[in-house]
Design an enzyme around this catalytic site. Structure first.
Site, PDB file in Angstrom:
ATOM      1  N   HIS A 134       0.967  -1.251   0.121  1.00 41.20           N
ATOM      2  CA  HIS A 134       0.139  -0.046  -0.057  1.00 41.20           C
ATOM      3  C   HIS A 134       0.946   1.207   0.119  1.00 41.20           C
ATOM      4  O   HIS A 134       0.652   2.218  -0.621  1.00 41.20           O
ATOM      5  CB  HIS A 134      -0.931  -0.005   1.460  1.00 41.20           C
ATOM      6  CG  HIS A 134      -1.931  -1.154   1.425  1.00 41.20           C
ATOM      7  ND1 HIS A 134      -2.036  -1.856   2.712  1.00 41.20           N
ATOM      8  CD2 HIS A 134      -2.776  -1.549   0.521  1.00 41.20           C
ATOM      9  CE1 HIS A 134      -3.052  -2.832   2.252  1.00 41.20           C
ATOM     10  NE2 HIS A 134      -3.394  -2.584   1.118  1.00 41.20           N
TER      11      HIS A 134
ATOM     12  N   LYS B  46     -17.895  -6.039   7.844  1.00 40.75           N
ATOM     13  CA  LYS B  46     -16.668  -6.892   8.071  1.00 40.75           C
ATOM     14  C   LYS B  46     -16.167  -6.551   9.754  1.00 40.75           C
ATOM     15  O   LYS B  46     -16.579  -5.696   9.976  1.00 40.75           O
ATOM     16  CB  LYS B  46     -15.697  -6.527   7.058  1.00 40.75           C
ATOM     17  CG  LYS B  46     -15.490  -7.036   5.737  1.00 40.75           C
ATOM     18  CD  LYS B  46     -14.457  -6.911   5.043  1.00 40.75           C
ATOM     19  CE  LYS B  46     -14.395  -7.250   3.540  1.00 40.75           C
ATOM     20  NZ  LYS B  46     -13.138  -6.774   2.904  1.00 40.75           N
TER      21      LYS B  46
ATOM     22  N   ARG C  74      -1.943  -6.402  -8.341  1.00 39.55           N
ATOM     23  CA  ARG C  74      -0.836  -7.000  -8.146  1.00 39.55           C
ATOM     24  C   ARG C  74      -0.377  -8.136  -9.221  1.00 39.55           C
ATOM     25  O   ARG C  74       0.424  -8.150  -9.698  1.00 39.55           O
ATOM     26  CB  ARG C  74      -0.962  -7.647  -6.750  1.00 39.55           C
ATOM     27  CG  ARG C  74      -0.778  -6.660  -5.476  1.00 39.55           C
ATOM     28  CD  ARG C  74      -1.248  -7.533  -4.142  1.00 39.55           C
ATOM     29  NE  ARG C  74      -2.720  -7.576  -4.294  1.00 39.55           N
ATOM     30  CZ  ARG C  74      -3.450  -8.292  -3.410  1.00 39.55           C
ATOM     31  NH1 ARG C  74      -2.913  -8.227  -2.368  1.00 39.55           N
ATOM     32  NH2 ARG C  74      -4.560  -8.434  -3.883  1.00 39.55           N
TER      33      ARG C  74
ATOM     34  N   SER D 207      -2.989  -7.688   2.842  1.00 37.36           N
ATOM     35  CA  SER D 207      -3.122  -7.718   4.447  1.00 37.36           C
ATOM     36  C   SER D 207      -3.580  -9.040   5.007  1.00 37.36           C
ATOM     37  O   SER D 207      -3.151  -9.485   6.140  1.00 37.36           O
ATOM     38  CB  SER D 207      -4.399  -6.736   4.562  1.00 37.36           C
ATOM     39  OG  SER D 207      -3.615  -5.430   3.981  1.00 37.36           O
TER      40      SER D 207
HETATM   41  O1  PNS Z   1      -8.732  -2.855   0.063  1.00 35.90           O
HETATM   42  P1  PNS Z   1     -10.115  -3.533  -0.546  1.00 35.90           P
HETATM   43  O2  PNS Z   1     -10.933  -4.145   0.767  1.00 35.90           O
HETATM   44  O3  PNS Z   1      -9.888  -4.149  -1.792  1.00 35.90           O
HETATM   45  O4  PNS Z   1     -10.960  -2.004  -0.835  1.00 35.90           O
HETATM   46  C1  PNS Z   1     -12.235  -2.171  -1.591  1.00 35.90           C
HETATM   47  C2  PNS Z   1     -12.900  -0.934  -1.589  1.00 35.90           C
HETATM   48  C3  PNS Z   1     -12.973  -0.143  -0.411  1.00 35.90           C
HETATM   49  C4  PNS Z   1     -12.311   0.031  -2.749  1.00 35.90           C
HETATM   50  C5  PNS Z   1     -14.485  -1.181  -2.134  1.00 35.90           C
HETATM   51  O5  PNS Z   1     -14.827  -2.241  -1.354  1.00 35.90           O
HETATM   52  C6  PNS Z   1     -15.327   0.140  -1.988  1.00 35.90           C
HETATM   53  O6  PNS Z   1     -15.069   1.046  -2.961  1.00 35.90           O
HETATM   54  N1  PNS Z   1     -16.237  -0.075  -1.041  1.00 35.90           N
HETATM   55  C7  PNS Z   1     -17.229   1.152  -0.961  1.00 35.90           C
HETATM   56  C8  PNS Z   1     -18.628   0.770  -1.487  1.00 35.90           C
HETATM   57  C9  PNS Z   1     -18.936   1.052  -2.868  1.00 35.90           C
HETATM   58  O7  PNS Z   1     -18.706   1.983  -3.481  1.00 35.90           O
HETATM   59  N2  PNS Z   1     -19.114   0.152  -3.778  1.00 35.90           N
HETATM   60  C10 PNS Z   1     -19.710   0.351  -5.269  1.00 35.90           C
HETATM   61  C11 PNS Z   1     -18.557  -0.368  -6.126  1.00 35.90           C
HETATM   62  S1  PNS Z   1     -19.095  -1.892  -6.442  1.00 35.90           S
END
Ligand code: PNS
Length: 175
Positions: free
Chosen positions: A17, A41, A90, A129
Site C-alpha cells: 500500500h 466486516k 498486483r 493484508s
Molecule cells: O482494500 P479493499 O478491501 O480491496 O478495498 C475495496 C474498496 C474499499 C475499494 C471497495 O470495497 C469500495 O469502494 N467499497 C465502498 C462501497 C462502494 O462504493 N461499492 C460500489 C462499487 S461495486
C-alpha cells in the site's frame, strides 16, 4: 488542483500500500488515502487505528491526507471533489474484480470519476493484508511486509509476544 482518492480496507496497511501511496502522491497534487468503514466486516484494526497507522506511515508526505468513509465510494469522491480513484494491481487475479468495480464506479458517477491503476512494484506483488494477518497470528515473520511499528501492533492483536523472526530481521523490531 488534481485530487485523487486511494480507498481501501488497509487492515493493516502493508509496504505494498505504501508503495502505491508514494507513487500516486507524485502524480497528483493531493492524495487522500481513505479507509472504508465497512459495518459488514469484522476487521483486526478499528477504523481509527487504521487511520492512525496510515498517518504515521505517511507523515513525511506533505500532499497525502488520511480519512475514512462509509457508503458508496463514488458519493464520497464527489462530495470531496476527487475525480480519480487510485487502485493497485498486483496480479491478473486482481484484475477481474478491479475492472468490475472501476466500471461500476464510472457508470455510477455519470462518467465523472475515473479509476487509475498502478501496478504494484514486483517486490510487493505477493503481499496482502490477509496473509500478513495470517502469518502474524501464527507468530511468523512479517518484518518484510509492514513497517516495524505496524508489525508490533499486529503481533499485539494476536497476543504474540515472541514472533518467530530471523535474527537479521528482528533487529528492526527491537526497542
Ligand atoms: O482494500 P479493499 O478491501 O480491496 O478495498 C475495496 C474498496 C474499499 C475499494 C471497495 O470495497 C469500495 O469502494 N467499497 C465502498 C462501497 C462502494 O462504493 N461499492 C460500489 C462499487 S461495486
Amino acid at each position: 488542483m488534481k485530487r485523487a482518492v486511494y480507498p481501501g480496507s488497509f487492515d493493516p496497511m502493508t509496504y505494498g500500500h505504501l508503495d502505491i501511496i508514494r507513487r500516486a502522491a507524485d502524480i497528483f497534487d493531493e492524495l487522500t488515502v481513505s479507509v472504508l468503514n465497512n459495518k459488514e466486516k469484522t476487521p483486526l484494526f478499528s477504523v481509527s487505528e487504521r487511520v492512525k497507522i496510515l498517518e504515521e506511515a505517511t507523515k513525511d508526505m506533505p500532499n497525502v491526507r488520511i480519512d475514512s468513509f462509509s457508503g458508496l465510494l463514488i458519493n464520497y469522491a464527489r462530495e470531496n471533489n476527487m475525480h480519480v480513484i487510485v487502485r493497485g494491481l498486483r496480479a491478473i487475479t486482481d484484475f477481474e474484480y478491479e475492472l468490475q468495480i472501476a466500471q461500476t464506479n464510472r457508470i455510477l458517477s455519470c462518467e465523472q470519476v475515473d479509476t487509475m491503476f498502478l501496478t504494484t512494484s514486483l517486490e510487493y506483488a505477493y503481499l496482502s493484508s490477509s496473509s500478513v494477518k495470517e502469518i502474524a497470528s501464527f507468530g511468523g515473520d512479517i518484518s518484510r511486509c509492514v513497517p516495524e511499528f505496524v508489525a508490533r501492533k499486529t503481533y499485539g492483536k494476536y497476543g504474540v509476544s515472541k514472533p518467530d523472526i530471523p535474527p537479521h530481521a528482528a533487529e528492526g523490531l527491537k526497542g
